[in-house]
Design a protein around this motif. Structure first.
Motif, PDB file in Angstrom:
ATOM      1  N   ALA A 127       0.821  -1.208   0.000  1.00 26.92           N
ATOM      2  CA  ALA A 127       0.000   0.000   0.000  1.00 26.92           C
ATOM      3  C   ALA A 127       0.858   1.263   0.000  1.00 26.92           C
ATOM      4  N   ASP A 128       1.952   1.268   0.759  1.00 25.87           N
ATOM      5  CA  ASP A 128       2.819   2.451   0.827  1.00 25.87           C
ATOM      6  C   ASP A 128       3.439   2.755  -0.533  1.00 25.87           C
ATOM      7  N   TRP A 129       3.921   1.706  -1.222  1.00 29.74           N
ATOM      8  CA  TRP A 129       4.533   1.947  -2.526  1.00 29.74           C
ATOM      9  C   TRP A 129       3.498   2.466  -3.526  1.00 29.74           C
ATOM     10  N   ALA A 130       2.298   1.875  -3.517  1.00 21.31           N
ATOM     11  CA  ALA A 130       1.254   2.302  -4.447  1.00 21.31           C
ATOM     12  C   ALA A 130       0.848   3.751  -4.195  1.00 21.31           C
ATOM     13  N   SER A 131       0.784   4.143  -2.917  1.00 23.60           N
ATOM     14  CA  SER A 131       0.428   5.528  -2.586  1.00 23.60           C
ATOM     15  C   SER A 131       1.508   6.498  -3.051  1.00 23.60           C
ATOM     16  N   LYS A 132       2.779   6.135  -2.815  1.00 23.22           N
ATOM     17  CA  LYS A 132       3.878   7.007  -3.245  1.00 23.22           C
ATOM     18  C   LYS A 132       3.942   7.123  -4.763  1.00 23.22           C
ATOM     19  N   ALA A 133       3.548   6.063  -5.458  1.00 21.83           N
ATOM     20  CA  ALA A 133       3.530   6.088  -6.923  1.00 21.83           C
ATOM     21  C   ALA A 133       2.328   6.844  -7.469  1.00 21.83           C
TER      22      ALA A 133
ATOM     23  N   THR B  91      -3.901   5.415  -9.357  1.00 23.29           N
ATOM     24  CA  THR B  91      -5.347   5.421  -9.131  1.00 23.29           C
ATOM     25  C   THR B  91      -5.924   4.017  -9.288  1.00 23.29           C
ATOM     26  N   HIS B  92      -5.234   3.186 -10.056  1.00 26.29           N
ATOM     27  CA  HIS B  92      -5.633   1.781 -10.195  1.00 26.29           C
ATOM     28  C   HIS B  92      -4.388   0.919 -10.075  1.00 26.29           C
ATOM     29  N   LEU B  93      -4.447  -0.068  -9.204  1.00 29.05           N
ATOM     30  CA  LEU B  93      -3.303  -0.917  -8.878  1.00 29.05           C
ATOM     31  C   LEU B  93      -3.584  -2.341  -9.313  1.00 29.05           C
ATOM     32  N   ARG B  94      -2.624  -2.940 -10.034  1.00 30.36           N
ATOM     33  CA  ARG B  94      -2.712  -4.347 -10.407  1.00 30.36           C
ATOM     34  C   ARG B  94      -1.607  -5.111  -9.683  1.00 30.36           C
ATOM     35  N   VAL B  95      -2.012  -6.078  -8.875  1.00 33.70           N
ATOM     36  CA  VAL B  95      -1.087  -6.843  -8.041  1.00 33.70           C
ATOM     37  C   VAL B  95      -1.166  -8.309  -8.421  1.00 33.70           C
ATOM     38  N   LEU B  96       0.003  -8.944  -8.545  1.00 30.19           N
ATOM     39  CA  LEU B  96       0.093 -10.385  -8.749  1.00 30.19           C
ATOM     40  C   LEU B  96       0.786 -10.992  -7.545  1.00 30.19           C
ATOM     41  N   ASP B  97       0.129 -11.957  -6.899  1.00 30.30           N
ATOM     42  CA  ASP B  97       0.724 -12.685  -5.771  1.00 30.30           C
ATOM     43  C   ASP B  97       1.118 -14.074  -6.263  1.00 30.30           C
TER      44      ASP B  97
ATOM     45  N   PRO C 159      -5.485   1.491  -0.683  1.00 30.90           N
ATOM     46  CA  PRO C 159      -5.624   2.791  -0.015  1.00 30.90           C
ATOM     47  C   PRO C 159      -6.797   3.584  -0.577  1.00 30.90           C
ATOM     48  N   ALA C 160      -7.281   4.536   0.202  1.00 29.68           N
ATOM     49  CA  ALA C 160      -8.429   5.357  -0.193  1.00 29.68           C
ATOM     50  C   ALA C 160      -8.149   6.043  -1.528  1.00 29.68           C
ATOM     51  N   GLY C 161      -9.174   6.098  -2.365  1.00 28.21           N
ATOM     52  CA  GLY C 161      -9.048   6.761  -3.656  1.00 28.21           C
ATOM     53  C   GLY C 161      -8.419   5.915  -4.735  1.00 28.21           C
TER      54      GLY C 161
ATOM     55  N   GLY D  62       7.859  -0.957 -12.494  1.00 25.28           N
ATOM     56  CA  GLY D  62       7.161  -1.641 -11.414  1.00 25.28           C
ATOM     57  C   GLY D  62       8.118  -2.435 -10.543  1.00 25.28           C
ATOM     58  N   LEU D  63       7.560  -3.074  -9.505  1.00 21.07           N
ATOM     59  CA  LEU D  63       8.385  -3.761  -8.509  1.00 21.07           C
ATOM     60  C   LEU D  63       8.041  -5.236  -8.388  1.00 21.07           C
ATOM     61  N   VAL D  64       9.082  -6.042  -8.209  1.00 17.89           N
ATOM     62  CA  VAL D  64       8.948  -7.406  -7.711  1.00 17.89           C
ATOM     63  C   VAL D  64       9.341  -7.365  -6.240  1.00 17.89           C
ATOM     64  N   MET D  65       8.432  -7.800  -5.366  1.00 20.37           N
ATOM     65  CA  MET D  65       8.653  -7.761  -3.924  1.00 20.37           C
ATOM     66  C   MET D  65       8.736  -9.184  -3.375  1.00 20.37           C
ATOM     67  N   LEU D  66       9.853  -9.507  -2.739  1.00 23.70           N
ATOM     68  CA  LEU D  66      10.061 -10.836  -2.171  1.00 23.70           C
ATOM     69  C   LEU D  66      10.211 -10.738  -0.657  1.00 23.70           C
TER      70      LEU D  66
END
Length: 270
Positions: A63-69, A72-78, A92-94, A171-175
């Motif tokens: 959420a923090d990274w998406a807010s800093k970026a 308005t629309h976030l696509r996440v792959l787990d 996050p809101a908005g 974008g980011l790969v987060m491990l």
């Protein structure tokens, strides 16, 4: 550290043998998640409740990274999400969010949860880490997340390469992984690779074999790695992949099909 009797032998170059090493961990994995589902989390009831609650907020590090970026629309792959993703569902809101969860054991997990009448907020779909781009569009996710799963794959460098294929440029790969888990588990089942950080560099190792991930990846990236209890790695995609050859997927499909057939034959002869 493991003793001499359980020390890792050289990783087979033959793909069918690597599949067999990996497949040895499937019964334990399915047993664990069956018990987890039947007991509503076993020793982790709060985690079960969070994963099954569609109102659970997106985990802070995403959420923090998406807010800093300022998305308005976030696509996440787990990736390697298990039967139920752990990243949360409410951005996050908005911001709106699309979440995709994948795992090579997805079909087995579906049978377990369906038999128990458990409805997951986001069902996990089938896709091995090593072949993500065969199932998902290239450069289509803002964040690719993987927690305690990539070190369980049969080829983590190939898995990372595929994660980079499907994440967007920038974008980011987060491990987020336990350190050196293969050593701790005696190189049994899924535990065939160790993840660690040395002088701020992300290292994958097994016995005498070592891979400095920064030098192994096929495109330019920025890697930030640290070990504070867990191994946390952020990989920023800084260059796009060159256009794919049309034959790439045919070659990979042929390689995988042959390996699985040889594995089936070898097991039938025992």
């Amino acid at each position: 550290m493991v003793d001499a009797a359980s020390a890792p032998r050289d990783l087979p170059s033959d793909l069918s043998e690597r599949f067999e090493l990996w497949a040895a961990g499937i019964p334990h994995e399915l047993s664990f998640w069956t018990h987890w589902a039947k007991t509503r989390g076993g020793g982790w009831p709060a985690e079960f409740a969070e994963r099954m609650n569609p109102e659970t907020p997106l985990v802070p590090w995403l959420a923090d990274w998406a807010s800093k970026a300022e998305l308005t629309h976030l696509r996440v792959l787990d990736v390697g999400a298990g039967p139920v993703t752990s990243v949360g569902y409410v951005p996050p809101a908005g911001m709106t969010m699309e979440l995709v969860a994948t795992d090579p054991l997805a079909d087995a997990y579906a049978r377990i949860f369906d038999a128990l009448g458990l409805v997951r907020p986001v069902p996990t779909s089938f896709a091995p880490a090593e072949e993500l781009s065969a199932f998902l569009p290239a450069e289509s996710f803002d964040i690719v997340h993987c927690r305690n799963a990539l070190d369980h794959s049969f080829d983590p460098i190939r898995g990372l390469t595929e994660m980079l294929r499907v994440v967007k440029l920038g974008g980011l790969v987060m491990l987020y992984h336990n350190p050196n888990e293969a050593e701790a588990e005696g190189y049994t089942g899924f535990h065939q690779y160790n993840f660690d950080v040395e002088e701020e560099r992300f290292i994958i190792w097994r016995g005498a074999a070592r891979w400095d991930v920064q030098t192994e990846l096929p495109i330019r990236t920025r890697i930030r790695a640290r070990r504070r209890g867990h191994v946390s790695v952020l990989i920023e995609k800084r260059k796009a992949f060159p256009p794919e050859r049309d034959s790439r997927f045919r070659e990979r499909f042929a390689e995988t099909s042959r390996a699985l057939m040889n594995l089936t034959i070898r097991r039938s002869l025992r």
